[in-house]
Design an enzyme around this catalytic site. Structure first.
Site, PDB file in Angstrom:
ATOM      1  N   SER A 185       0.796  -1.239   0.000  1.00 55.57           N
ATOM      2  CA  SER A 185       0.000   0.000   0.000  1.00 55.57           C
ATOM      3  C   SER A 185       0.822   1.279   0.000  1.00 55.57           C
ATOM      4  O   SER A 185       0.250   2.378  -0.043  1.00 55.57           O
ATOM      5  CB  SER A 185      -0.944   0.006   1.215  1.00 55.57           C
ATOM      6  OG  SER A 185      -2.003  -0.891   1.016  1.00 55.57           O
TER       7      SER A 185
ATOM      8  N   LYS B  96      -0.012   3.884  -2.630  1.00 54.16           N
ATOM      9  CA  LYS B  96      -1.062   4.897  -2.558  1.00 54.16           C
ATOM     10  C   LYS B  96      -0.522   6.319  -2.494  1.00 54.16           C
ATOM     11  O   LYS B  96      -1.267   7.279  -2.762  1.00 54.16           O
ATOM     12  CB  LYS B  96      -1.969   4.601  -1.369  1.00 54.16           C
ATOM     13  CG  LYS B  96      -2.801   3.333  -1.590  1.00 54.16           C
ATOM     14  CD  LYS B  96      -3.446   2.813  -0.332  1.00 54.16           C
ATOM     15  CE  LYS B  96      -4.159   1.487  -0.645  1.00 54.16           C
ATOM     16  NZ  LYS B  96      -4.520   0.727   0.536  1.00 54.16           N
TER      17      LYS B  96
ATOM     18  N   SER C  49      -5.862   3.568   4.636  1.00 52.31           N
ATOM     19  CA  SER C  49      -5.337   2.699   3.576  1.00 52.31           C
ATOM     20  C   SER C  49      -6.429   1.892   2.876  1.00 52.31           C
ATOM     21  O   SER C  49      -6.265   0.703   2.593  1.00 52.31           O
ATOM     22  CB  SER C  49      -4.270   1.746   4.138  1.00 52.31           C
ATOM     23  OG  SER C  49      -3.442   1.243   3.117  1.00 52.31           O
TER      24      SER C  49
ATOM     25  N   LYS D 111       3.273   6.317   5.696  1.00 50.24           N
ATOM     26  CA  LYS D 111       2.353   5.334   5.130  1.00 50.24           C
ATOM     27  C   LYS D 111       2.804   3.912   5.443  1.00 50.24           C
ATOM     28  O   LYS D 111       3.990   3.602   5.393  1.00 50.24           O
ATOM     29  CB  LYS D 111       2.284   5.509   3.599  1.00 50.24           C
ATOM     30  CG  LYS D 111       1.211   4.653   2.931  1.00 50.24           C
ATOM     31  CD  LYS D 111      -0.156   5.179   3.193  1.00 50.24           C
ATOM     32  CE  LYS D 111      -1.249   4.215   2.749  1.00 50.24           C
ATOM     33  NZ  LYS D 111      -1.368   3.005   3.589  1.00 50.24           N
TER      34      LYS D 111
END
EC number: 3.4.16.4
Length: 385
Positions: free
Chosen positions: A70, A73, A126, A235
């Site tokens: 992820s 992203k 997320s 993140k």
């Protein structure tokens, strides 16, 4: 075209300079911190870099291809904020609503929700379904948006990155490196909205239609604890193939650092180790003094056969003491100079690197003048001074 003799001369310069720099920094490291051990992290790959300058302070297999999960992203968010408006109202399609693997925000076909709230879902909690909705809104369709992601990666210098989707689902054609993720993160944090979201601990995602809301909590555990002073992003990412991944950032004083760990044993501990190392161990260091002879190069038609090379100003970088012996140096020469050569004349450049990443590039100048060899040429030279 360089002749073979010139090429060989330049090669000898590179070898001699590398030896000197390594010797110089071993001496400095021994004097400043005898017995210092090299930092190591329990992750397949990782990197620590300066958020403002991009200087790399530590790297472990940072150029090896890895699935990013992820962490993908961040690129999705970059394209969204640069090509859309936060108050755009997005109508959720069946494709976005059908996403059910991993973290989701629970989008249904026909839902209407602003781009701002989709970005909250993507970066804070997320949500995988939100990135598909973003892609279809910004790109017209999913595949067109992914094409834009790959084009943006190239523009940012992330040459070892390829995206196949918007959220990080595993795909053989979806990969990046720790270094490329550092580049992408540096760029993303320059956007105020993204910078604010990645440091947000909790927020509320609101729908336009049907009118409802959902509280979400940031998946980055470092934001909720006191393990790292000044933590302010960025993140998380996890899949079976990618393992546990994290991009973390922290600011102390006027310095902000970015740590990337991929497939880490404990991503929070390893990222915290990198950040603490950067703030405590990285200091300004003079790696080459001004006026010190670095090497020499042949001169055509001079009273001396060679001219020594030096730097006009001390070469200073920020680096940790245990990394100083890893500094390497390449000398880049334009061509073999011809007399007359004046003292201080630019003859080339010196590029200092660490673990393959550039630290600094500085001009190389002549340390002395070299008059022409012939009497007539010398007379013209002296009269012209």
């Amino acid at each position: 075209m360089h002749s073979s003799s010139v090429f060989n001369g330049v090669l000898k310069i590179c070898l001699a300079v590398t030896f000197f720099v390594v010797f110089f920094n071993y001496t400095a490291a021994d004097a400043l911190s005898a017995g210092t051990e090299q930092l190591d992290i329990n992750a397949r790959a990782g990197i620590l870099l300066d958020a403002e300058t991009g200087q790399v302070y530590y790297a472990k297999d940072a150029d090896k291809s890895r699935p990013p999960a992820s962490l993908t992203k961040l690129m999705t968010a970059i394209l969204a904020v640069e090509n859309g408006k936060l108050d755009d109202v997005v109508t959720v399609t069946g494709r976005a609503a059908s996403v059910s693997v991993g973290s989701t925000i629970g989008l249904n076909k026909g839902d209407r929700i602003t781009l701002e709230n989709l970005l909250k879902a993507a970066l804070v909690t997320s949500a995988n379904d939100s990135t598909v909705a973003i892609a279809e809104h910004i790109g017209g369709n999913h595949d067109s948006f992914v094409y834009q992601m790959n084009r943006k990666a190239v523009l940012l210098g992330a040459e070892d990155t390829r995206f196949a989707n918007t959220n990080g689902y595993h795909d053989p054609q979806h990969y990046t490196t720790a270094y490329d993720l550092g580049l992408i993160t540096r760029y993303a944090l320059q956007n105020n909205f993204i910078n604010e979201l990645v440091s947000t601990r909790e927020t509320v995602v609101r729908w336009v239609e049907p009118e409802k809301e959902r509280e979400v909590r940031n998946t980055n555990r470092l934001l909720h604890e006191d393990e790292v002073d000044g933590i302010d992003g960025v993140k998380t990412g996890s899949t079976a193939r990618a393992g546990n991944c994290l991009i973390a950032s922290a600011t102390r004083g006027d310095k902000r650092l970015i740590a990337v760990v991929l497939h880490a044993g404990n991503r929070y501990r390893e990222a915290a180790k990198l950040l603490d190392y950067g703030f405590s161990e990285v200091h300004p260091v003079t790696i080459f003094p001004a006026g010190k002879e670095m090497a020499e190069i042949k001169v055509k038609g001079g009273v001396y056969e060679t001219v020594p090379l030096t730097v006009a100003n001390p070469v200073r970088v920020e680096i940790a003491r245990d990394q100083q012996p890893n500094i390497k140096l390449d000398v880049l020469m334009h061509s073999e100079p011809a007399a007359p050569v004046r003292e201080g004349q630019l003859l080339g450049h010196a590029v200092f690197t660490i673990n393959g990443y550039r630290l600094i590039k500085v001009p190389l100048v002549a340390a002395r003048e070299v008059p022409p060899a012939s009497l007539f040429s010398r007379m013209i030279y002296w009269f012209s001074k």
